[in-house]
Design a protein around this motif. Structure first.
Motif, PDB file in Angstrom:
ATOM      1  N   GLN A 132      -3.541   3.793   1.834  1.00  0.00           N
ATOM      2  CA  GLN A 132      -4.899   3.385   2.154  1.00  0.00           C
ATOM      3  C   GLN A 132      -5.099   1.901   1.864  1.00  0.00           C
ATOM      4  O   GLN A 132      -4.387   1.303   1.061  1.00  0.00           O
ATOM      5  CB  GLN A 132      -5.910   4.206   1.335  1.00  0.00           C
ATOM      6  N   SER A 152       0.831  -1.202   0.000  1.00  0.00           N
ATOM      7  CA  SER A 152       0.000   0.000   0.000  1.00  0.00           C
ATOM      8  C   SER A 152       0.869   1.257   0.000  1.00  0.00           C
ATOM      9  O   SER A 152       0.529   2.268  -0.620  1.00  0.00           O
ATOM     10  CB  SER A 152      -0.938  -0.002   1.209  1.00  0.00           C
ATOM     11  N   ARG A 205      -0.143   3.666  -7.907  1.00  0.00           N
ATOM     12  CA  ARG A 205      -1.578   3.917  -7.974  1.00  0.00           C
ATOM     13  C   ARG A 205      -1.935   4.745  -9.209  1.00  0.00           C
ATOM     14  O   ARG A 205      -1.316   5.787  -9.473  1.00  0.00           O
ATOM     15  CB  ARG A 205      -2.055   4.638  -6.706  1.00  0.00           C
ATOM     16  N   ASP A 237      -7.309  -0.502   0.137  1.00  0.00           N
ATOM     17  CA  ASP A 237      -8.345  -0.548  -0.888  1.00  0.00           C
ATOM     18  C   ASP A 237      -8.334  -1.931  -1.540  1.00  0.00           C
ATOM     19  O   ASP A 237      -7.645  -2.846  -1.094  1.00  0.00           O
ATOM     20  CB  ASP A 237      -8.137   0.562  -1.929  1.00  0.00           C
ATOM     21  N   TRP A 238      -9.114  -2.076  -2.610  1.00  0.00           N
ATOM     22  CA  TRP A 238      -9.228  -3.391  -3.252  1.00  0.00           C
ATOM     23  C   TRP A 238      -7.917  -3.846  -3.868  1.00  0.00           C
ATOM     24  O   TRP A 238      -7.665  -5.042  -3.975  1.00  0.00           O
ATOM     25  CB  TRP A 238     -10.337  -3.364  -4.314  1.00  0.00           C
ATOM     26  N   ARG A 239      -7.058  -2.916  -4.252  1.00  0.00           N
ATOM     27  CA  ARG A 239      -5.762  -3.306  -4.800  1.00  0.00           C
ATOM     28  C   ARG A 239      -4.926  -4.001  -3.729  1.00  0.00           C
ATOM     29  O   ARG A 239      -4.256  -5.010  -3.997  1.00  0.00           O
ATOM     30  CB  ARG A 239      -5.025  -2.065  -5.327  1.00  0.00           C
TER      31      ARG A 239
END
Length: 446
Positions: A366, A31, A39, A368-370
């Motif tokens: 953050q 992340s 990202r 997140d789905w990744r």
């Protein structure tokens, strides 16, 4: 598989905890790497948007002047649109009587929002006629600024905002998901580039200076255009500009790059940091997988009689491998899910890190789905890593001797030797990680 694991809760707890710590660390650092480099831009179809910048012998990522941007925008045939912007800081007051605060702002071309595919969540984006120096001063605000200063009140649209002492009219609010195109800076205000001279209070318009290369330009490719054909066109245009303006455009080659290519060239030290951190947490995952593999080998000794009975009544060795790999898969998935909790804690810790600057920068780490997808992939990869060899060795049990003695002699000795090798390898890798962590800590403290 579930019944077999339920009979040994201590083994399951240690295995899942080992995997959770390792997968959680990998996910948290992923992340971090995602925020630094990987990202995508928070816009519509980000893969279609490319960076268009200059390249000189001294600077591989050179900004673009506003006159060059206009020439490129009007002469190219590869982009549906080219948008330009630059970041700045402004003194911002939410009402004429309030004291000003320093805020990041993005000065944007009139077509900026249509090109990046972002619409206002409330109000509207800039009109073409508002992107001129003689237009009435108008501005858009970010969703966070809207919430912090106007409590999300829709009556803010049409209200006034003082920027560097000049009163602007608020015409729209950017959507919450759009935090600008910079990785570390989230602008609170969006203002037409044409207002640059007024805001700077300069007698000369900075947009007329062809030698001022300070604009970031993004372009959305037309359907069917390739990066290679686009680069060929931009090379022709930049050569023509160099001939026409040799004083400001000498050795300036306009280049098209993906967003990731730009980030790597612009901040190579961040790429090195990401590689080192991902390498370290990969070692931690290898240590954890070795630990679970060792546990499985030890568990196989207690199951030798069970495996022998299965083989003696007709179970094929490939079927036994599938059975044991299913148990490993369950452990891996449980470790991956628990690892998300560890990752969440790690991300909360990373969010407390800030670059000392005024105004503050934002890392944007953050969950997140990744990150979730990365965690599940790490879990599946670890399943193959720690489960396959123990499953294969266990399925090769000599069931005749195992039924007689409960242990299969030479195979048991081979497994004991393999476990010793795994323990030695774990300690060696742990030493590498500890030394590197100590160096990172010392560097961070400095």
């Amino acid at each position: 598989s579930l019944r077999a694991l339920a009979r040994q809760p201590a083994f399951v707890a240690v295995a899942v905890l080992s995997l959770a710590l390792a997968i959680g660390a990998n996910s948290a650092i992923f992340s971090f790497a995602d925020a630094l480099l990987l990202r995508p831009l928070p816009i519509k179809n980000p893969a279609d948007v490319f960076d268009v910048s200059g390249a000189t012998p001294d600077n591989p990522v050179e900004g673009m002047s506003f006159p060059d941007y206009l020439d490129l925008r009007d002469k190219n045939r590869s982009f549906t649109g080219l948008a330009a912007y630059r970041l700045t800081t402004l003194g911002v007051a939410s009402n004429p009587a309030a004291p000003a605060q320093i805020r990041f702002a993005s000065l944007v071309s009139g077509n900026f929002f249509p090109v990046v595919g972002v619409t206002a969540s409330t109000g509207r984006v800039f009109l073409a006629e508002e992107a001129t120096a003689s237009a009435e001063p108008v501005a858009m605000i970010s969703h966070d600024f809207w919430q912090q200063n106007y409590a999300g009140d829709h009556s803010a649209i049409g209200g006034s905002l003082r920027l560097n002492g000049i009163v602007f009219t608020i015409i729209g609010v950017a959507p919450a998901a759009f935090t600008g195109l910079d990785r570390f800076v989230r602008p609170s205000i969006f203002v037409p580039l044409a207002m640059a001279q007024r805001l700077a209070g300069q007698p000369m318009d900075p947009l007329e200076d062809r030698g001022r290369h300070d604009l970031v330009v993004k372009g959305r490719l037309i359907a069917g255009a390739s990066k290679e054909s686009t680069q060929a066109e931009l090379t022709t245009i930049s050569a023509a500009l160099e001939r026409e303006y040799p004083k400001t455009n000498r050795n300036l080659r306009i280049t098209v790059r993906t967003e990731l290519e730009r980030r790597v060239l612009q901040t190579p030290q961040l790429l090195a940091l990401v590689k080192m951190l991902m390498g370290l947490v990969a070692l931690i995952l290898i240590i954890a997988c070795s630990n679970v593999a060792n546990l499985l080998l030890a568990r196989a000794r207690t199951r030798s009689r069970e495996i022998a009975i299965r083989l003696s009544i007709g179970a094929g060795r490939s079927r036994l491998v599938r059975q044991l790999m299913t148990e490993s898969f369950i452990l891996a998935v449980a470790g991956g899910v628990a690892g998300l909790l560890v990752a969440y804690g790690g991300i909360l810790l990373l969010e407390t890190l800030s670059v000392p600057s005024d105004p503050p920068n934002v890392l944007g780490v953050q969950l997140d789905w990744r990150v979730v997808e990365f965690s599940l992939l790490a879990a599946l990869g670890s399943c193959i890593f720690f489960g396959l060899v123990p499953a294969w060795q266990t399925a090769r049990t000599d069931f005749v001797s195992a039924l007689k003695t409960g242990e299969e002699g030479a195979s048991a000795k081979r497994r004991t030797f393999g476990r010793d090798v795994l323990v030695t390898g774990q300690i060696a890798l742990a030493m590498v990680v500890l030394i590197a962590a100590g160096m990172f800590l010392a560097g961070f403290r400095n």
